[in-house]
Motif scaffolding. Structure first.
Motif, mmCIF file in Angstrom:
data_model
loop_
_atom_site.group_PDB
_atom_site.id
_atom_site.type_symbol
_atom_site.label_atom_id
_atom_site.label_comp_id
_atom_site.label_asym_id
_atom_site.label_seq_id
_atom_site.Cartn_x
_atom_site.Cartn_y
_atom_site.Cartn_z
ATOM 1 N N ASN A 280 0.845 -1.185 0.000
ATOM 2 C CA ASN A 280 0.000 0.000 0.000
ATOM 3 C C ASN A 280 0.882 1.238 0.000
ATOM 4 N N PHE A 281 0.441 2.265 -0.705
ATOM 5 C CA PHE A 281 1.073 3.587 -0.676
ATOM 6 C C PHE A 281 0.284 4.491 0.267
ATOM 7 N N GLN A 282 1.003 5.244 1.099
ATOM 8 C CA GLN A 282 0.395 6.200 2.015
ATOM 9 C C GLN A 282 0.437 7.634 1.484
ATOM 10 N N ALA A 283 1.298 7.897 0.498
ATOM 11 C CA ALA A 283 1.605 9.266 0.103
ATOM 12 C C ALA A 283 0.374 10.049 -0.364
ATOM 13 N N VAL A 284 -0.472 9.437 -1.162
ATOM 14 C CA VAL A 284 -1.638 10.159 -1.676
ATOM 15 C C VAL A 284 -2.615 10.469 -0.548
ATOM 16 N N SER A 285 -2.836 9.511 0.337
ATOM 17 C CA SER A 285 -3.730 9.728 1.470
ATOM 18 C C SER A 285 -3.241 10.892 2.326
ATOM 19 N N VAL A 286 -1.952 10.913 2.618
ATOM 20 C CA VAL A 286 -1.386 12.018 3.390
ATOM 21 C C VAL A 286 -1.492 13.320 2.613
ATOM 22 N N GLY A 287 -1.202 13.275 1.315
ATOM 23 C CA GLY A 287 -1.277 14.478 0.486
ATOM 24 C C GLY A 287 -2.664 15.065 0.410
ATOM 25 N N GLU A 288 -3.688 14.221 0.581
ATOM 26 C CA GLU A 288 -5.065 14.700 0.522
ATOM 27 C C GLU A 288 -5.496 15.408 1.801
ATOM 28 N N LYS A 289 -4.983 14.969 2.938
ATOM 29 C CA LYS A 289 -5.541 15.510 4.184
ATOM 30 C C LYS A 289 -4.598 16.382 5.007
ATOM 31 N N LEU A 290 -3.327 16.448 4.636
ATOM 32 C CA LEU A 290 -2.363 17.127 5.494
ATOM 33 C C LEU A 290 -2.360 18.646 5.307
ATOM 34 N N ILE A 291 -2.269 19.361 6.431
ATOM 35 C CA ILE A 291 -1.934 20.785 6.483
ATOM 36 C C ILE A 291 -0.618 20.864 7.251
ATOM 37 N N GLU A 292 0.454 21.304 6.594
ATOM 38 C CA GLU A 292 1.767 21.330 7.225
ATOM 39 C C GLU A 292 2.314 22.757 7.234
ATOM 40 N N SER A 293 2.450 23.307 8.420
ATOM 41 C CA SER A 293 2.983 24.673 8.579
ATOM 42 C C SER A 293 2.242 25.673 7.697
ATOM 43 N N GLY A 294 0.932 25.546 7.656
ATOM 44 C CA GLY A 294 0.108 26.461 6.887
ATOM 45 C C GLY A 294 0.003 26.143 5.411
ATOM 46 N N VAL A 295 0.702 25.107 4.944
ATOM 47 C CA VAL A 295 0.643 24.697 3.542
ATOM 48 C C VAL A 295 -0.376 23.563 3.412
ATOM 49 N N TYR A 296 -1.309 23.718 2.490
ATOM 50 C CA TYR A 296 -2.401 22.769 2.345
ATOM 51 C C TYR A 296 -2.136 21.783 1.213
ATOM 52 N N GLY A 297 -2.378 20.510 1.506
ATOM 53 C CA GLY A 297 -2.507 19.513 0.454
ATOM 54 C C GLY A 297 -3.950 19.502 -0.006
ATOM 55 N N GLY A 298 -4.412 18.346 -0.444
ATOM 56 C CA GLY A 298 -5.813 18.223 -0.838
ATOM 57 C C GLY A 298 -6.090 18.768 -2.222
ATOM 58 N N TYR A 299 -7.269 19.371 -2.375
ATOM 59 C CA TYR A 299 -7.767 19.745 -3.687
ATOM 60 C C TYR A 299 -8.041 21.239 -3.774
ATOM 61 N N GLN A 300 -8.005 21.742 -5.001
ATOM 62 C CA GLN A 300 -8.277 23.158 -5.232
ATOM 63 C C GLN A 300 -9.764 23.459 -5.318
ATOM 64 N N ASP A 301 -10.553 22.444 -5.696
ATOM 65 C CA ASP A 301 -11.969 22.677 -5.981
ATOM 66 C C ASP A 301 -12.742 21.372 -5.901
ATOM 67 N N ALA A 302 -14.052 21.473 -6.070
ATOM 68 C CA ALA A 302 -14.925 20.302 -6.006
ATOM 69 C C ALA A 302 -14.735 19.367 -7.195
ATOM 70 N N ALA A 303 -14.100 19.847 -8.268
ATOM 71 C CA ALA A 303 -13.870 19.015 -9.453
ATOM 72 C C ALA A 303 -12.754 17.996 -9.234
ATOM 73 N N GLY A 304 -11.971 18.170 -8.169
ATOM 74 C CA GLY A 304 -10.911 17.217 -7.874
ATOM 75 C C GLY A 304 -9.544 17.588 -8.412
ATOM 76 N N ASN A 305 -9.354 18.839 -8.819
ATOM 77 C CA ASN A 305 -8.029 19.268 -9.273
ATOM 78 C C ASN A 305 -7.097 19.372 -8.071
ATOM 79 N N PRO A 306 -5.959 18.686 -8.092
ATOM 80 C CA PRO A 306 -5.103 18.618 -6.906
ATOM 81 C C PRO A 306 -4.316 19.891 -6.666
ATOM 82 N N THR A 307 -4.014 20.147 -5.412
ATOM 83 C CA THR A 307 -3.056 21.191 -5.069
ATOM 84 C C THR A 307 -1.659 20.730 -5.488
ATOM 85 N N PRO A 308 -0.680 21.629 -5.569
ATOM 86 C CA PRO A 308 0.681 21.201 -5.924
ATOM 87 C C PRO A 308 1.232 20.117 -5.002
#
Length: 579
Positions: free
Chosen positions: A309-337
């Protein structure tokens, strides 16, 4: 090849229809063919569609050109890692397999002998009677969860596996024989067999890598202290403290993991660190393909069934690190950097596996199955609403509401905490499990529905359409088969909150999984082999169908899985072949 050129006309037509494959020489087929199973935890169907369209996951896109893509795939419900993984390897749901969550409840089992690393208090086991305890099958039952190798007696700091388990931290069985109150190992906690058990019994070499030692549960029951159906199990602990990893470089992003500073933070708290963690497991998969053990320090057969199993995408979807947000830009599912970087890394790591298969002349004899144990909710960042929230003032979770009324045991809310993420599973206190008390608890929830962000409440008949009726068995017996009478693991009440509600006060979280929402349960599923004709299937399928499909591909009987027999789980449709 997959030996398809030698299929009889009848078997060929069956393959075209998406029916179970039957081979004249199963033993020969098992020796020649392999299945690589990959769970990209959190990876939605829309994530795959977007990255393939934008060429940000070239490996996955290329596999899709010789694969079948299922766009409406549903995970287990609850959509947590434990039931999600069990669905993939058993073909069954929690009602049959008995796995509801990493932290759940059992009305029969007794607490561990000593307190776990996550605070589940050790207690007394009274033989030959129902005890009742919270069950913890996660990092807290390891010897030292702060260490990457779980504190097990390993030579290497980057190793990990079942030697990390601390037996006294496991739940105990008051009805065990010949000695009462024996520990319940995670693979014996599971009620049904798995593809690992079936393939191992047929003579196939097996391997798997995951985030906790307890996920050796993929073995399925052995009735021993060893998960012997998994020949090579590798589980560096994901919730251990970060340490430098000299000589490890992340795929695609090319980060030098030797530069990581030792800290008291675990691997899930940093966008880059989680890639380094996953790279350890990806390296193990490449080692297996190259005919080595997981650390590459010994020779071994190439496994018939293997993966990670890979954890990276799951972490990238939910993590806020030092004010930097992962997750998505919009409801369409476009990812953040940050999330895009995690997807690109995972794609490149899978590319390393594909390259190794090609180098070893194994690509055409290996079917690659890529899916996810669970999704993540919400995709739309505007929908996220934490309870009690960063301020602690956003409301009260269902478990805490019922605790105030003494309707759930204090133990359920202490220690590892209640079984709540973007779902709430509630087991009422012993003595409170009558229909009247259930109604009283539901009344409390209804009266506080706004404060708890409640969307739906399942109990009584509405709950029993999904799960077995809650209760205790009418007859006593050793764990862990389902006995006549009530199911000791079924929650009394399940609360599905409004979309976007997550029961958390964490300031580093903006999404979670475990619930019934679309974003939790709709995941990617791609089955690829050079012999497959590309296709897209838009009808509903379930991740539980992966298990019987894998056995079918290997020429083994899908009905040898007990959960498949119990639930009638079919193989995946649409697996047509080019030859």
């Amino acid at each position: 090849m997959l030996a398809l050129r030698n299929l009889t006309a009848v078997a060929f037509l069956a393959a075209l229809a998406g029916l179970p494959l039957a081979y004249a020489d199963d033993d020969n087929n098992l020796k020649k063919n392999h299945v690589l199973l990959i769970s990209i935890d959190g990876m939605h169907a829309v994530d795959y569609e977007i990255c393939a369209k934008n060429n940000t996951c070239p490996t996955l896109a290329k596999l899709g050109k010789t694969g079948v893509n299922y766009t409406r795939t549903t995970t287990s419900r609850p959509s947590d890692s434990f039931p999600g993984l069990m669905a993939l390897v058993t073909g069954g749901s929690p009602r049959t397999v008995g796995a509801y969550y990493d932290v759940a409840w059992d009305r029969v089992l007794a607490p561990p002998a000593v307190t776990t690393g996550n605070g589940l208090v050790g207690g007394t086991c009274t033989p030959n009677q129902n005890n009742g305890t919270q069950t913890e099958y996660e990092e807290g039952v390891e010897k030292d969860q702060t260490q990457l190798n779980g504190g097990g007696p390993y030579k290497s700091k980057i190793d990990g596996g079942i030697l990390s388990l601390e037996t006294d931290r496991l739940p105990r069985d008051p009805f065990s024989r010949p000695i009462a109150c024996a520990p319940v190992y995670p693979w014996n906690f599971i009620r049904t067999n798995t593809i690992y058990g079936v393939i191992h019994a047929a003579g196939g070499y097996t391997a798997w890598s995951d985030k906790h030692a307890v996920y050796a549960a993929v073995s399925g029951p052995t009735n021993t202290s060893s998960p012997s159906n998994v020949d090579d199990y590798y589980s560096p602990e994901v919730n251990s403290n970060q340490i430098p990893l000299p000589g490890v470089t992340t795929a695609g992003t090319n980060f030098n993991c030797g530069a990581i500073a030792a800290s008291g933070n675990d691997w899930t708290t940093d966008f880059q660190a989680i890639q380094c963690y996953d790279q350890l497991k990806a390296n193990a998969v490449v080692n297996w393909i190259n005919g080595k053990t997981h650390l590459g320090d010994g020779k071994a057969p190439v496994p018939v069934i293997f993966g990670m199993n890979f954890q990276a995408v799951s972490v990238g979807e939910k993590l806020i690190e030092s004010g930097v947000y992962g997750g998505y830009q919009d409801a369409a599912g476009n990812p953040t950097p940050k999330l895009l970087s995690e997807i690109e890394f995972v794609d490149a790591a899978i590319g390393q596996m594909v390259d190794a298969l090609q180098d070893q002349d194994l690509l055409e004899s290996t079917t690659i199955v890529i899916t996810a144990k669970h999704g993540q909710s919400p995709i739309d960042p505007a929908r996220f609403f934490p309870i009690p929230g960063h301020s602690g003032l956003n409301g009260t979770s269902p478990a805490n509401l019922l605790l105030k009324q003494n309707l759930v045991p204090a133990l359920e809310v202490a220690g590892p905490g209640p079984t709540e993420d973007d779902i709430s599973q509630l087991w009422l206190s012993p003595g409170n499990t009558t229909a009247a008390n259930t109604l009283a608890a539901v009344g409390v929830l209804e009266q506080n529905a706004t404060a708890a962000g409640i969307g739906e409440i399942f109990y009584s008949t509405s709950l029993e359409t999904m799960f077995n009726a809650p209760g205790v068995p009418a007859v006593n017996g050793p764990c862990c088969a389902l006995l006549p009478g009530g199911d000791p693991r079924t929650p009394d009440i399940v609360v599905a909150p409004n979309v976007g509600v997550v029961y958390t006060g964490s300031q580093s979280k903006q999404a979670e999984h475990g619930g019934f929402a679309h974003d939790d349960t709709n995941v990617m599923l791609l089955v690829s082999n050079p012999d497959f004709r590309p296709a897209t299937v838009n009808s509903f399928v379930e991740t539980a169908q992966v298990a019987p499909t894998i056995l079918s591909i290997l020429g083994l009987d899908p009905n040898s899985l007990q959960a498949v027999q119990a639930e009638g789980t079919p193989v995946l449709p649409g697996l047509n072949f080019g030859h």
